[in-house]
Design a protein around this motif. Structure first.
Motif, PDB file in Angstrom:
ATOM      1  N   LEU A 281       0.816  -1.209   0.000  1.00 53.13           N
ATOM      2  CA  LEU A 281       0.000   0.000   0.000  1.00 53.13           C
ATOM      3  C   LEU A 281       0.857   1.271   0.000  1.00 53.13           C
ATOM      4  CD1 LEU A 281      -2.931   0.796  -0.137  1.00 53.13           C
ATOM      5  CD2 LEU A 281      -3.043   0.684   2.334  1.00 53.13           C
ATOM      6  N   ASP A 282       1.986   1.251   0.714  1.00 57.42           N
ATOM      7  CA  ASP A 282       2.832   2.450   0.743  1.00 57.42           C
ATOM      8  C   ASP A 282       3.404   2.767  -0.638  1.00 57.42           C
ATOM      9  OD1 ASP A 282       4.456   0.120   1.043  1.00 57.42           O
ATOM     10  OD2 ASP A 282       6.087   1.328   1.854  1.00 57.42           O
ATOM     11  N   ASN A 283       3.667   1.748  -1.441  1.00 59.41           N
ATOM     12  CA  ASN A 283       4.180   1.984  -2.791  1.00 59.41           C
ATOM     13  C   ASN A 283       3.085   2.470  -3.741  1.00 59.41           C
ATOM     14  OD1 ASN A 283       6.889   1.352  -2.286  1.00 59.41           O
ATOM     15  ND2 ASN A 283       6.444  -0.826  -2.409  1.00 59.41           N
ATOM     16  N   VAL A 284       1.843   2.044  -3.504  1.00 64.05           N
ATOM     17  CA  VAL A 284       0.709   2.556  -4.284  1.00 64.05           C
ATOM     18  C   VAL A 284       0.524   4.042  -3.966  1.00 64.05           C
ATOM     19  CG1 VAL A 284      -1.780   2.390  -4.688  1.00 64.05           C
ATOM     20  CG2 VAL A 284      -0.431   0.299  -4.412  1.00 64.05           C
ATOM     21  N   ILE A 285       0.586   4.381  -2.691  1.00 61.52           N
ATOM     22  CA  ILE A 285       0.465   5.788  -2.273  1.00 61.52           C
ATOM     23  C   ILE A 285       1.555   6.626  -2.936  1.00 61.52           C
ATOM     24  CG2 ILE A 285       0.686   7.371  -0.309  1.00 61.52           C
ATOM     25  CD1 ILE A 285      -0.531   5.058   1.422  1.00 61.52           C
ATOM     26  N   LYS A 286       2.781   6.136  -2.882  1.00 58.07           N
ATOM     27  CA  LYS A 286       3.925   6.893  -3.396  1.00 58.07           C
ATOM     28  C   LYS A 286       3.823   7.146  -4.904  1.00 58.07           C
ATOM     29  CE  LYS A 286       7.920   8.886  -2.895  1.00 58.07           C
ATOM     30  NZ  LYS A 286       7.837  10.310  -2.605  1.00 58.07           N
ATOM     31  N   ILE A 287       3.397   6.151  -5.668  1.00 57.56           N
ATOM     32  CA  ILE A 287       3.323   6.348  -7.121  1.00 57.56           C
ATOM     33  C   ILE A 287       2.258   7.383  -7.477  1.00 57.56           C
ATOM     34  CG2 ILE A 287       1.670   4.507  -7.736  1.00 57.56           C
ATOM     35  CD1 ILE A 287       3.590   3.822 -10.089  1.00 57.56           C
ATOM     36  N   ILE A 288       1.141   7.392  -6.736  1.00 56.44           N
ATOM     37  CA  ILE A 288       0.084   8.375  -6.986  1.00 56.44           C
ATOM     38  C   ILE A 288       0.565   9.772  -6.586  1.00 56.44           C
ATOM     39  CG2 ILE A 288      -2.272   9.107  -6.402  1.00 56.44           C
ATOM     40  CD1 ILE A 288      -2.130   6.475  -8.042  1.00 56.44           C
ATOM     41  N   MET A 289       1.151   9.886  -5.408  1.00 57.95           N
ATOM     42  CA  MET A 289       1.638  11.192  -4.947  1.00 57.95           C
ATOM     43  C   MET A 289       2.665  11.769  -5.907  1.00 57.95           C
ATOM     44  SD  MET A 289       1.834  10.404  -0.840  1.00 57.95           S
ATOM     45  CE  MET A 289       2.733  11.882  -0.424  1.00 57.95           C
ATOM     46  N   ASP A 290       3.605  10.956  -6.345  1.00 60.75           N
ATOM     47  CA  ASP A 290       4.634  11.422  -7.280  1.00 60.75           C
ATOM     48  C   ASP A 290       4.046  11.785  -8.641  1.00 60.75           C
ATOM     49  OD1 ASP A 290       6.530  11.092  -5.326  1.00 60.75           O
ATOM     50  OD2 ASP A 290       7.471   9.328  -6.213  1.00 60.75           O
ATOM     51  N   ALA A 291       3.045  11.023  -9.090  1.00 65.07           N
ATOM     52  CA  ALA A 291       2.428  11.281 -10.390  1.00 65.07           C
ATOM     53  C   ALA A 291       1.750  12.650 -10.430  1.00 65.07           C
ATOM     54  CB  ALA A 291       1.406  10.201 -10.712  1.00 65.07           C
ATOM     55  N   LEU A 292       1.255  13.102  -9.288  1.00 63.94           N
ATOM     56  CA  LEU A 292       0.510  14.360  -9.246  1.00 63.94           C
ATOM     57  C   LEU A 292       1.386  15.574  -8.935  1.00 63.94           C
ATOM     58  CD1 LEU A 292      -2.790  13.146  -7.562  1.00 63.94           C
ATOM     59  CD2 LEU A 292      -2.213  13.305  -9.995  1.00 63.94           C
ATOM     60  N   ASN A 293       2.687  15.351  -8.667  1.00 64.11           N
ATOM     61  CA  ASN A 293       3.617  16.470  -8.481  1.00 64.11           C
ATOM     62  C   ASN A 293       3.630  17.327  -9.743  1.00 64.11           C
ATOM     63  OD1 ASN A 293       4.768  16.458  -5.923  1.00 64.11           O
ATOM     64  ND2 ASN A 293       6.375  15.013  -6.485  1.00 64.11           N
ATOM     65  N   GLY A 294       3.404  18.624  -9.566  1.00 65.11           N
ATOM     66  CA  GLY A 294       3.412  19.530 -10.702  1.00 65.11           C
ATOM     67  C   GLY A 294       2.174  19.450 -11.576  1.00 65.11           C
ATOM     68  N   VAL A 295       1.277  18.513 -11.279  1.00 64.13           N
ATOM     69  CA  VAL A 295       0.041  18.346 -12.037  1.00 64.13           C
ATOM     70  C   VAL A 295      -1.151  18.832 -11.217  1.00 64.13           C
ATOM     71  CG1 VAL A 295      -1.502  16.667 -13.152  1.00 64.13           C
ATOM     72  CG2 VAL A 295       0.985  16.386 -13.314  1.00 64.13           C
ATOM     73  N   ALA A 296      -1.247  18.342  -9.985  1.00 72.33           N
ATOM     74  CA  ALA A 296      -2.339  18.728  -9.082  1.00 72.33           C
ATOM     75  C   ALA A 296      -1.865  19.742  -8.038  1.00 72.33           C
ATOM     76  CB  ALA A 296      -2.897  17.505  -8.376  1.00 72.33           C
ATOM     77  N   TYR A 297      -0.597  19.664  -7.693  1.00 70.54           N
ATOM     78  CA  TYR A 297      -0.007  20.513  -6.658  1.00 70.54           C
ATOM     79  C   TYR A 297       1.467  20.715  -6.953  1.00 70.54           C
ATOM     80  CZ  TYR A 297       0.362  15.627  -5.176  1.00 70.54           C
ATOM     81  OH  TYR A 297       0.539  14.269  -5.156  1.00 70.54           O
ATOM     82  N   HIS A 298       2.032  21.705  -6.258  1.00 70.92           N
ATOM     83  CA  HIS A 298       3.444  22.044  -6.473  1.00 70.92           C
ATOM     84  C   HIS A 298       4.365  20.891  -6.066  1.00 70.92           C
ATOM     85  CE1 HIS A 298       7.061  24.434  -6.780  1.00 70.92           C
ATOM     86  NE2 HIS A 298       7.360  24.134  -5.536  1.00 70.92           N
ATOM     87  N   ASP A 299       4.151  20.356  -4.860  1.00 69.26           N
ATOM     88  CA  ASP A 299       5.025  19.305  -4.335  1.00 69.26           C
ATOM     89  C   ASP A 299       4.241  18.419  -3.384  1.00 69.26           C
ATOM     90  OD1 ASP A 299       7.218  18.417  -2.099  1.00 69.26           O
ATOM     91  OD2 ASP A 299       8.100  18.559  -4.088  1.00 69.26           O
ATOM     92  N   ASP A 300       4.536  17.127  -3.372  1.00 68.31           N
ATOM     93  CA  ASP A 300       3.793  16.228  -2.483  1.00 68.31           C
ATOM     94  C   ASP A 300       4.081  16.469  -1.002  1.00 68.31           C
ATOM     95  OD1 ASP A 300       6.301  15.009  -2.488  1.00 68.31           O
ATOM     96  OD2 ASP A 300       5.601  13.129  -3.340  1.00 68.31           O
ATOM     97  N   ALA A 301       5.000  17.354  -0.687  1.00 71.88           N
ATOM     98  CA  ALA A 301       5.212  17.766   0.705  1.00 71.88           C
ATOM     99  C   ALA A 301       3.984  18.501   1.245  1.00 71.88           C
ATOM    100  CB  ALA A 301       6.446  18.650   0.825  1.00 71.88           C
ATOM    101  N   GLN A 302       3.135  19.009   0.360  1.00 77.06           N
ATOM    102  CA  GLN A 302       1.904  19.692   0.763  1.00 77.06           C
ATOM    103  C   GLN A 302       0.871  18.731   1.346  1.00 77.06           C
ATOM    104  OE1 GLN A 302       1.960  21.915  -3.331  1.00 77.06           O
ATOM    105  NE2 GLN A 302       0.216  22.653  -2.162  1.00 77.06           N
ATOM    106  N   ILE A 303       1.037  17.435   1.066  1.00 73.69           N
ATOM    107  CA  ILE A 303       0.077  16.442   1.551  1.00 73.69           C
ATOM    108  C   ILE A 303       0.330  16.198   3.029  1.00 73.69           C
ATOM    109  CG2 ILE A 303      -0.780  14.084   1.298  1.00 73.69           C
ATOM    110  CD1 ILE A 303       0.218  14.275  -1.646  1.00 73.69           C
ATOM    111  N   VAL A 304      -0.668  16.541   3.832  1.00 68.99           N
ATOM    112  CA  VAL A 304      -0.533  16.417   5.283  1.00 68.99           C
ATOM    113  C   VAL A 304      -1.418  15.316   5.851  1.00 68.99           C
ATOM    114  CG1 VAL A 304       0.188  18.820   5.565  1.00 68.99           C
ATOM    115  CG2 VAL A 304      -2.235  18.243   5.734  1.00 68.99           C
ATOM    116  N   SER A 305      -2.270  14.726   5.015  1.00 68.75           N
ATOM    117  CA  SER A 305      -3.153  13.660   5.472  1.00 68.75           C
ATOM    118  C   SER A 305      -3.401  12.687   4.330  1.00 68.75           C
ATOM    119  CB  SER A 305      -4.484  14.251   5.951  1.00 68.75           C
ATOM    120  OG  SER A 305      -5.381  13.230   6.321  1.00 68.75           O
ATOM    121  N   VAL A 306      -3.191  11.388   4.608  1.00 65.50           N
ATOM    122  CA  VAL A 306      -3.435  10.345   3.617  1.00 65.50           C
ATOM    123  C   VAL A 306      -4.217   9.222   4.275  1.00 65.50           C
ATOM    124  CG1 VAL A 306      -2.406   8.628   2.076  1.00 65.50           C
ATOM    125  CG2 VAL A 306      -1.297  10.830   2.364  1.00 65.50           C
ATOM    126  N   GLU A 307      -5.251   8.780   3.566  1.00 65.10           N
ATOM    127  CA  GLU A 307      -6.018   7.611   3.986  1.00 65.10           C
ATOM    128  C   GLU A 307      -5.971   6.640   2.816  1.00 65.10           C
ATOM    129  OE1 GLU A 307     -10.668   6.571   4.915  1.00 65.10           O
ATOM    130  OE2 GLU A 307      -9.952   8.595   5.342  1.00 65.10           O
TER     131      GLU A 307
END
Length: 148
Positions: A91-117
């Motif tokens: 599950l952590d690798n699924v989360i990581k691929i989605i977060m990285d895919a949206l860098n620069g697309v949905a948000y500036h940097d995945d460091a902005q993500i403060v909550s994940v379910e």
């Protein structure tokens, strides 16, 4: 809140690979899936982009295909979420691929993500459902209550 679906079997972030000369590169399967996730986001977002100062919440639900070799009873239990996947990708690798895919697309940097379910389920239709929004924004949709 942007909700989108990536059709197909969930993929996890692959480890960086190294050339003989010592350079690193992202595995082809990982980069292709990241592109697929970015396209899925863009198709639903209507150009919405979260500014640098926005704190982001993400919900990810990965639906894995049901193995063809399981009994009808076990298949029914999987569909009813009584049995959940304990298999790769983690599950952590699924989360990581989605977060990285949206860098620069949905948000500036995945460091902005403060909550994940995140959750893993079986389904007759493998996919990954993702919801991205700012903290405090409610997540509403027509999916089952155990999902997003």
């Amino acid at each position: 809140m942007i909700i989108f679906t990536i059709d197909g079997e969930p993929k996890g972030k692959g480890r960086p690979r190294f050339t003989k000369s010592g350079n690193t590169y992202t595995p082809k399967e990982t980069s292709e899936y990241e592109t697929l996730a970015a396209i899925a986001y863009k198709s639903k977002s209507k150009g919405e982009y979260f500014d640098k100062d926005v704190q982001i919440r993400m919900v990810i639900v990965a639906y894995y295909s049901i193995p063809k070799t399981v009994s009808k009873k076990k298949c029914e239990q999987m569909v009813l979420t009584e049995i959940r996947p304990q298999k790769k990708p983690d599950l952590d690798n699924v989360i990581k691929i989605i977060m990285d895919a949206l860098n620069g697309v949905a948000y500036h940097d995945d460091a902005q993500i403060v909550s994940v379910e995140a959750h893993k389920f079986y389904s007759l239709h493998p996919r990954v459902e993702v919801a991205v929004g700012s903290i405090g924004e409610e997540i509403h949709n027509g999916h089952r209550t155990k999902g997003i």
